[in-house]
Write an enzyme that holds these catalytic residues in place. Structure first.
Site, PDB file in Angstrom:
ATOM      1  N   GLU A 272      54.726  44.989  51.335  1.00 43.52           N
ATOM      2  CA  GLU A 272      53.301  45.345  51.372  1.00 43.52           C
ATOM      3  C   GLU A 272      52.843  45.583  52.806  1.00 43.52           C
ATOM      4  O   GLU A 272      52.000  46.458  53.055  1.00 43.52           O
ATOM      5  CB  GLU A 272      52.469  44.239  50.718  1.00 43.52           C
ATOM      6  CG  GLU A 272      52.811  43.982  49.266  1.00 43.52           C
ATOM      7  CD  GLU A 272      52.706  45.229  48.413  1.00 43.52           C
ATOM      8  OE1 GLU A 272      51.697  45.951  48.536  1.00 43.52           O
ATOM      9  OE2 GLU A 272      53.640  45.500  47.628  1.00 43.52           O
ATOM     10  N   TRP A 275      53.860  49.014  53.423  1.00 37.44           N
ATOM     11  CA  TRP A 275      52.950  50.032  52.898  1.00 37.44           C
ATOM     12  C   TRP A 275      51.790  50.253  53.857  1.00 37.44           C
ATOM     13  O   TRP A 275      51.374  51.395  54.087  1.00 37.44           O
ATOM     14  CB  TRP A 275      52.428  49.613  51.515  1.00 37.44           C
ATOM     15  CG  TRP A 275      51.401  50.562  50.990  1.00 37.44           C
ATOM     16  CD1 TRP A 275      50.053  50.372  50.955  1.00 37.44           C
ATOM     17  CD2 TRP A 275      51.626  51.877  50.459  1.00 37.44           C
ATOM     18  NE1 TRP A 275      49.421  51.474  50.426  1.00 37.44           N
ATOM     19  CE2 TRP A 275      50.363  52.404  50.113  1.00 37.44           C
ATOM     20  CE3 TRP A 275      52.767  52.637  50.234  1.00 37.44           C
ATOM     21  CZ2 TRP A 275      50.212  53.676  49.558  1.00 37.44           C
ATOM     22  CZ3 TRP A 275      52.614  53.909  49.685  1.00 37.44           C
ATOM     23  CH2 TRP A 275      51.358  54.409  49.351  1.00 37.44           C
ATOM     24  N   TRP A 303      36.180  68.194  39.756  1.00 40.26           N
ATOM     25  CA  TRP A 303      35.481  66.910  39.778  1.00 40.26           C
ATOM     26  C   TRP A 303      34.091  67.050  39.163  1.00 40.26           C
ATOM     27  O   TRP A 303      33.458  68.108  39.236  1.00 40.26           O
ATOM     28  CB  TRP A 303      35.346  66.386  41.201  1.00 40.26           C
ATOM     29  CG  TRP A 303      36.630  66.147  41.921  1.00 40.26           C
ATOM     30  CD1 TRP A 303      37.137  66.848  42.972  1.00 40.26           C
ATOM     31  CD2 TRP A 303      37.592  65.113  41.645  1.00 40.26           C
ATOM     32  NE1 TRP A 303      38.344  66.325  43.373  1.00 40.26           N
ATOM     33  CE2 TRP A 303      38.654  65.258  42.583  1.00 40.26           C
ATOM     34  CE3 TRP A 303      37.659  64.084  40.704  1.00 40.26           C
ATOM     35  CZ2 TRP A 303      39.756  64.418  42.598  1.00 40.26           C
ATOM     36  CZ3 TRP A 303      38.759  63.237  40.722  1.00 40.26           C
ATOM     37  CH2 TRP A 303      39.788  63.406  41.653  1.00 40.26           C
ATOM     38  N   ASN A 338      44.464  43.286  44.728  1.00 38.11           N
ATOM     39  CA  ASN A 338      45.093  44.598  44.793  1.00 38.11           C
ATOM     40  C   ASN A 338      45.287  45.227  43.413  1.00 38.11           C
ATOM     41  O   ASN A 338      45.095  46.430  43.228  1.00 38.11           O
ATOM     42  CB  ASN A 338      46.438  44.518  45.515  1.00 38.11           C
ATOM     43  CG  ASN A 338      46.997  45.906  45.791  1.00 38.11           C
ATOM     44  OD1 ASN A 338      46.361  46.718  46.445  1.00 38.11           O
ATOM     45  ND2 ASN A 338      48.189  46.183  45.275  1.00 38.11           N
ATOM     46  N   TRP A 356      37.713  60.957  44.481  1.00 36.50           N
ATOM     47  CA  TRP A 356      38.229  59.740  45.096  1.00 36.50           C
ATOM     48  C   TRP A 356      37.490  59.402  46.384  1.00 36.50           C
ATOM     49  O   TRP A 356      37.385  58.226  46.758  1.00 36.50           O
ATOM     50  CB  TRP A 356      39.726  59.854  45.353  1.00 36.50           C
ATOM     51  CG  TRP A 356      40.154  61.005  46.231  1.00 36.50           C
ATOM     52  CD1 TRP A 356      40.496  62.253  45.839  1.00 36.50           C
ATOM     53  CD2 TRP A 356      40.274  61.001  47.661  1.00 36.50           C
ATOM     54  NE1 TRP A 356      40.832  63.041  46.921  1.00 36.50           N
ATOM     55  CE2 TRP A 356      40.704  62.289  48.049  1.00 36.50           C
ATOM     56  CE3 TRP A 356      40.081  60.027  48.638  1.00 36.50           C
ATOM     57  CZ2 TRP A 356      40.927  62.631  49.394  1.00 36.50           C
ATOM     58  CZ3 TRP A 356      40.300  60.363  49.976  1.00 36.50           C
ATOM     59  CH2 TRP A 356      40.717  61.653  50.340  1.00 36.50           C
ATOM     60  N   TRP A 379      43.508  55.292  48.110  1.00 41.41           N
ATOM     61  CA  TRP A 379      42.739  56.121  47.182  1.00 41.41           C
ATOM     62  C   TRP A 379      43.482  57.401  46.827  1.00 41.41           C
ATOM     63  O   TRP A 379      43.476  57.832  45.669  1.00 41.41           O
ATOM     64  CB  TRP A 379      41.361  56.430  47.768  1.00 41.41           C
ATOM     65  CG  TRP A 379      40.401  55.317  47.488  1.00 41.41           C
ATOM     66  CD1 TRP A 379      40.069  54.280  48.313  1.00 41.41           C
ATOM     67  CD2 TRP A 379      39.688  55.099  46.266  1.00 41.41           C
ATOM     68  NE1 TRP A 379      39.190  53.434  47.680  1.00 41.41           N
ATOM     69  CE2 TRP A 379      38.928  53.919  46.434  1.00 41.41           C
ATOM     70  CE3 TRP A 379      39.599  55.794  45.066  1.00 41.41           C
ATOM     71  CZ2 TRP A 379      38.105  53.409  45.424  1.00 41.41           C
ATOM     72  CZ3 TRP A 379      38.777  55.294  44.054  1.00 41.41           C
ATOM     73  CH2 TRP A 379      38.039  54.108  44.247  1.00 41.41           C
TER      74      TRP A 379
END
Length: 472
Positions: A272, A275, A303, A338, A356, A379
């Site tokens: 993590e 990431w 959208w 998370n 987003w 996102w």
């Protein structure tokens, strides 16, 4: 006595493993500790409200730590280049040290400042105090930026790990302190209404608490992390993210302590951290990542604009209990589990077909760990338009996610008290509960708790149709 040197603190509000501070201390020059609140350079990405709350308390903590070594933390507000020019002129400083930032606006600004100061004869040095590896260091076999996380992470592990963290300086010579702003005058804390009660109950900003939290997690949490991390009601994650963002603890210190405590068993958690690293490397290579999809096809995505649906999502009133619990956890504590982040983000993007970027902006203002790289990377991952993204057609079912990762309903009950008396069988789908169950739990759908604002099956079908429309 040599000319003083300036240590420009930014998102590195600590003494431990602070390369800029260490270099300044080793120089032997009298030290000036400076923090600049530069909202103007940050533009649209100036710190949000929750982050400003954290910053206030983190600066208080850093000031106390520096004072124990005889130094005063100088606070100035304004464009950083002008503040530094003023400090240099006031003090006769001959050197400036800082740790690098990786936001696009900061990289542009810092490059210009470094060139300007060096042209005036100052020694200027910058260091990596925020990442495990410099972005330029990690490249694939073609010499390009990694676009997929797994090979990126394998390349990180193949290095043998980052450099060892530096100890905090035991002493340094402090220069006479120039004039400083008063922290309270910056008004980083809310006044009326005071919305920060939940933040105060949940968090203790500062280096001491960051190191204590890391030690606690390394001792008792990391061994179970791989399995336990997805269960939203459990205290099974490190909660280090805001401490890492503000630099109250370094990723190298996290790496060292986790490996020392758990060895290879710590790798699921360190993944993590990887990431986080990956998102920063992507941001350096794609400066428009906070605003534009990395997958250009999504520029034509159909959208919707629905202010009412957006407000319902923001307030935790969608009628889907796990989504609402997630959004209320965010509002109350400035943080979100998370797994809940993924579910809530998927709901906004795919159930509501809202951009987003709307979610990214809301998180930016409400998260204490709001980080431009992590926020935009996360996102885009959920939206299916980023690097190594989850495919758009992967639509989280909020009911099944709740039943799997909050099986007893404790997470929902904590943040959606209207449903506190609903049993585990129905708490994630109250609209299907028998009337007598709802009546005995004191729930009137549409009054005490909303009905779902969209039907999952219909919303999923609409999302997939929109994806097909974009592709054709």
């Amino acid at each position: 006595m040599p000319a003083p040197c300036v240590v420009w603190f930014r998102n590195d509000l600590r003494l431990d493993d602070n390369p800029a501070l260490t270099a300044a201390a080793r120089s032997g020059a009298p030290l000036i500790a400076l923090y600049v609140l530069d909202d103007e350079s940050a533009g649209d990405w100036r710190m949000g409200s929750a982050s400003r709350w954290w910053l206030h308390h983190s600066l208080e903590s850093l000031a106390r730590d520096l004072a124990r070594l005889g130094a005063t933390l100088i606070l100035r507000r304004g464009r950083a280049e002008f503040v530094l020019e003023n400090i240099v002129a006031q003090t006769g400083a001959g050197a400036v040290y800082w740790n690098r930032l990786y936001e696009p606006w900061a990289m542009r600004r810092d490059g210009e400042i470094k060139a300007s100061l060096r042209a005036r004869g100052l020694a200027v040095e910058s260091f990596n105090g925020a990442l495990l590896f410099e972005p330029a260091q990690m490249r694939n076999k073609q010499g390009e930026v990694f676009k997929v996380f797994s090979p990126f992470w394998r390349a990180c592990l193949a290095t043998g790990g980052p450099e060892a963290p530096l100890p905090a300086p035991e002493s340094f010579v402090a220069a006479p302190a120039p004039e400083s702003d008063a922290l309270d005058d910056w008004r980083l804390l809310p006044s009326k209404p005071d919305w920060a009660g939940g933040l105060r109950e949940t968090w203790r900003p500062g280096e001491a608490r960051a190191r204590a939290r890391l030690a606690e997690f390394a001792k008792s949490g990391v061994a179970d992390y791989k399995v336990a991390r997805d269960f939203m009601a459990e205290e099974s994650t490190s909660r280090l993210s805001p401490h890492l963002h503000f630099g109250e603890v370094s990723p190298r210190r996290v790496w060292a302590e986790i490996i020392a405590a758990a060895g290879e068993a710590g790798l699921p958690f360190l993944r993590e951290i990887g990431w986080r690293e990956f998102c920063h490397h992507l941001l350096v290579a794609n400066h428009d990542m906070p605003d534009s999809a990395l997958d250009a096809r999504f520029n034509d995505f159909p959208w919707r604009h629905d202010e009412g649906a957006l407000k319902a999502w923001q307030k935790g009133l969608t009628g889907y209990p796990v989504v609402d619990a997630a959004m209320r956890e965010l509002w109350i504590t400035g943080w979100m589990h998370n797994r809940a982040r993924m579910v809530a983000a998927s709901f906004l993007i795919k159930h509501l077909l809202l951009p987003w970027q709307e979610g990214e902006r809301w998180f930016w203002d409400t998260l204490v760990d709001a980080d431009l790289a992590n926020n935009s990377g996360g996102w885009q991952w959920v939206a299916g338009c980023g690097a190594d993204a989850a495919p758009y057609f992967r639509v989280f079912n909020p009911v099944l996610q709740g039943e799997k990762f909050d099986p007893d309903g404790d997470y929902v009950r904590r943040y959606v008290p209207e449903l506190a008396k609903v049993g585990a069988k129905w708490i994630h789908r109250p609209w299907e509960a028998p009337a007598d169950v709802l009546r005995s739990a004191g729930v009137t759908l549409g009054k005490t708790y909303p009905l779902p604002i969209v039907d999952h099956a219909k919303a999923r079908a609409r999302a997939l149709a929109a994806f097909e429309e974009m592709r054709t």
